[in-house]
Write an enzyme that holds these catalytic residues in place. Structure first.
Site, short mmCIF file in Angstrom:
data_model
loop_
_atom_site.label_atom_id
_atom_site.label_comp_id
_atom_site.label_asym_id
_atom_site.label_seq_id
_atom_site.Cartn_x
_atom_site.Cartn_y
_atom_site.Cartn_z
N LYS A 100 -11.26 0.80 -0.41
CA LYS A 100 -9.67 0.99 -0.89
C LYS A 100 -10.00 1.36 -2.32
CE LYS A 100 -5.54 1.28 0.60
NZ LYS A 100 -4.94 1.22 2.16
P1 NAD Z 1 4.65 6.36 -0.21
O1 NAD Z 1 4.27 6.37 -1.46
O2 NAD Z 1 4.70 7.65 0.84
O3 NAD Z 1 6.03 5.68 0.19
C1 NAD Z 1 6.13 4.33 -0.60
C2 NAD Z 1 7.47 3.80 -0.55
O4 NAD Z 1 7.75 2.52 -0.92
C3 NAD Z 1 8.45 4.66 -1.33
O5 NAD Z 1 9.79 4.89 -0.43
C4 NAD Z 1 8.99 3.83 -2.45
O6 NAD Z 1 9.81 3.95 -3.11
C5 NAD Z 1 8.69 2.54 -1.97
N1 NAD Z 1 8.60 1.28 -2.61
C6 NAD Z 1 7.84 1.15 -3.69
N2 NAD Z 1 7.73 0.16 -4.50
C7 NAD Z 1 9.01 -0.59 -3.59
C8 NAD Z 1 9.58 -1.85 -4.03
N3 NAD Z 1 9.22 -2.57 -4.92
N4 NAD Z 1 10.52 -2.16 -3.16
C9 NAD Z 1 11.06 -1.23 -2.13
N5 NAD Z 1 10.26 -0.08 -1.52
C10 NAD Z 1 9.49 0.28 -2.57
O7 NAD Z 1 3.59 5.26 0.65
P2 NAD Z 1 3.27 5.16 2.31
O8 NAD Z 1 1.95 6.13 2.48
O9 NAD Z 1 4.18 5.55 3.12
O10 NAD Z 1 2.54 3.77 2.25
C11 NAD Z 1 3.54 2.68 2.36
C12 NAD Z 1 2.86 1.47 2.82
O11 NAD Z 1 2.21 1.59 3.98
C13 NAD Z 1 1.63 1.02 2.00
O12 NAD Z 1 1.67 -0.46 1.90
C14 NAD Z 1 0.34 1.57 2.57
O13 NAD Z 1 -0.77 0.67 2.22
C15 NAD Z 1 0.63 1.39 3.91
N6 NAD Z 1 -0.19 2.32 4.70
C16 NAD Z 1 -0.10 3.77 4.66
C17 NAD Z 1 -0.60 4.54 5.64
C18 NAD Z 1 -0.81 5.96 5.42
O14 NAD Z 1 -1.08 6.67 6.22
N7 NAD Z 1 0.38 6.59 4.63
C19 NAD Z 1 -1.57 4.09 6.61
C20 NAD Z 1 -1.55 2.69 6.78
C21 NAD Z 1 -0.64 1.84 5.75
#
Ligand code: NAD
Length: 415
Positions: A100
């Site tokens: 990561k």
């Molecule tokens: P993203 O950037 O598309 O979205 C992140 C979201 O979180 C946004 O809506 C943002 O406004 C919100 N956010 C940020 N800080 C915040 C806070 N303090 N309080 C409330 N909301 C907040 O990211 P994503 O790809 O959707 O990833 C989200 C989570 O899922 C992360 O933990 C990431 O590691 C995990 N994840 C993502 C994937 C993927 O394929 N994208 C896969 C597995 C896990």
């Protein structure tokens, strides 16, 4: 987050009696790369950025895991997230290890042209520390398919032209025209809903009419809501970095997504719901909570307010140790992150395979492969929980750790 992931690891290692040598190996990361690199900004000034890539373990295959662009990115969070990836890829039965990284940056402060130069220079700085058979990044918080395309293009352009097409799959989560996979965008949210369906089926229920809240309305949050709507579930609250909205009668995920796309990626001000204080979010009356934002969100401060029956961890590490103890005491089940959000890395694996074979697969085939892998992992987690009389998180770790332990025992340690 590092503290949380290590506590989870130690607990599972104790419960299963993990081989002490393997335990010592897995308690450390293999490689930690920190790069400082200069970029010319639009106004002609020069800024130096700090980027990270932590490679935890590659006993089962190349390192795999996302790149995050966020002010909270540091060596500690990259370490924790890399370790979670090792467990996740092992649990999903993939031929990958865990890595990561990311850049300590608030991407909202930079233009698209600056983000492109930052991304390309970061890729250049990482050099041969990543590669299609060594370490394969993917999107994470604030990184998307466009950023993956820039990484793939930079990485392959800095290699011999004769190897260009063998190098494009240095990243997954690419746009369709650049070797991406149909359905990779929705893979994680789809997987979250597959685990929730499996959870409901175990209770002889389904998701129709279930009320749920989602924290984070980015990739994972939106696609989870999209597939939950297809199951007939009702979205009653959403929180993101900009604000919190609720409607007990139901929020239309598609209307909210259109709003977010047109309003600087923020749910704040959405007309189809009422605004709520940030602190009130986890107290919203519902059946299911889906944290899909950052780590350490469900803590001693708010876990006691959760009235839902289950927390489906779309985010990585959203529940800290104290928060988890409160949820358990209150009988709230947890579908652990390494199972719940594994649809993303399974989608990435399918994209990587597709690139290696120079093939293109259809979305239905992709979603079916994700569905089958997640339901298989879910069944192993459920049966291992019974075998060890333990919770699902510990059980998910045990399934993952057993596979790693077996690999080390069979292969031995060089020299
Ligand atoms: P993203 O950037 O598309 O979205 C992140 C979201 O979180 C946004 O809506 C943002 O406004 C919100 N956010 C940020 N800080 C915040 C806070 N303090 N309080 C409330 N909301 C907040 O990211 P994503 O790809 O959707 O990833 C989200 C989570 O899922 C992360 O933990 C990431 O590691 C995990 N994840 C993502 C994937 C993927 O394929 N994208 C896969 C597995 C896990």
């Amino acid at each position: 987050m590092y503290k949380v992931v290590m506590e989870q690891f130690e607990r599972a290692a104790d419960v299963m009696g993990l081989d002490p040598g393997v335990r010592t190996i897995l308690a450390q990361t293999n490689n930690e790369i920190v790069v400082h690199f200069p970029v010319k900004l639009d106004d002609g000034s020069i800024a130096v950025f700090t980027g990270y890539r932590v490679q935890h373990n590659n006993a089962l295959g190349p390192y795999k895991g996302g790149l995050r662009y966020h002010p909270t990115v540091d060596i500690d969070s990259a370490r924790a997230l890399a370790i979670w990836m090792t467990w996740k890829t092992s649990l999903a039965g993939l031929p990958y290890g865990g890595g990561k990284g990311g850049i300590e940056i608030d991407p909202k402060k930079y233009s698209q042209a600056e983000l492109e130069r930052i991304t390309r220079r970061f890729t250049y700085a990482l050099g041969d520390n990543i590669g299609p058979d060594l370490d394969i990044p993917a999107p994470d918080v604030n990184t998307n398919s466009q950023i993956m395309a820039w990484i793939a293009d930079t990485f392959s352009s800095t290699k011999s032209p004769s190897t260009r097409f063998a190098n494009l799959h240095v990243v997954t989560g690419k746009p369709l025209g650049a070797g991406g996979l149909e359905g990779r965008d929705r893979a994680t949210g789809y997987g979250v809903v597959v685990t929730l369906k499996a959870w409901a089926e175990r209770r002889n229920e389904n998701l129709r009419g279930k009320r749920y809240i989602v924290q984070g309305f980015g990739n994972v949050g939106y696609w989870t809501a999209h597939f939950m709507a297809m199951e007939g579930a009702t979205l009653v609250g959403v929180q993101d970095a900009s604000g919190t909205v609720r409607d007990p009668e139901g929020i239309d995920p598609e209307a909210l997504n259109t709003w977010v796309e047109q309003n600087d990626r923020s749910v704040a001000g959405f007309k189809g719901a009422t605004t709520l204080d940030a602190d009130g979010f986890f107290g919203i009356d519902c059946d299911i909570v889906v944290p899909a934002a950052l780590g350490n969100q469900i803590t001693a401060r708010n876990a006691g307010r959760i009235t839902a029956k289950v927390v489906a961890e779309g985010a990585n590490g959203p529940t800290d140790t104290e928060g988890e103890a409160i949820l358990r005491k209150n009988g709230v089940e947890i579908i652990p992150d390494i199972l719940c959000n594994s649809g993303g890395v399974i989608g990435s694996y399918i994209e990587w395979l597709q690139n290696k074979r120079a093939e293109y697969w259809k979305i239905d085939e992709v979603l079916k492969m994700i569905h089958d892998k997640i339901t298989t992992a879910f069944a192993s987690v459920a049966s291992t929980a019974v075998e060890f009389d333990t919770d699902w998180r510990t059980s998910a770790y045990i399934v993952a750790l057993r596979r790693l332990e077996k690999a080390y025992k069979e292969r031995g340690i060089f020299p």
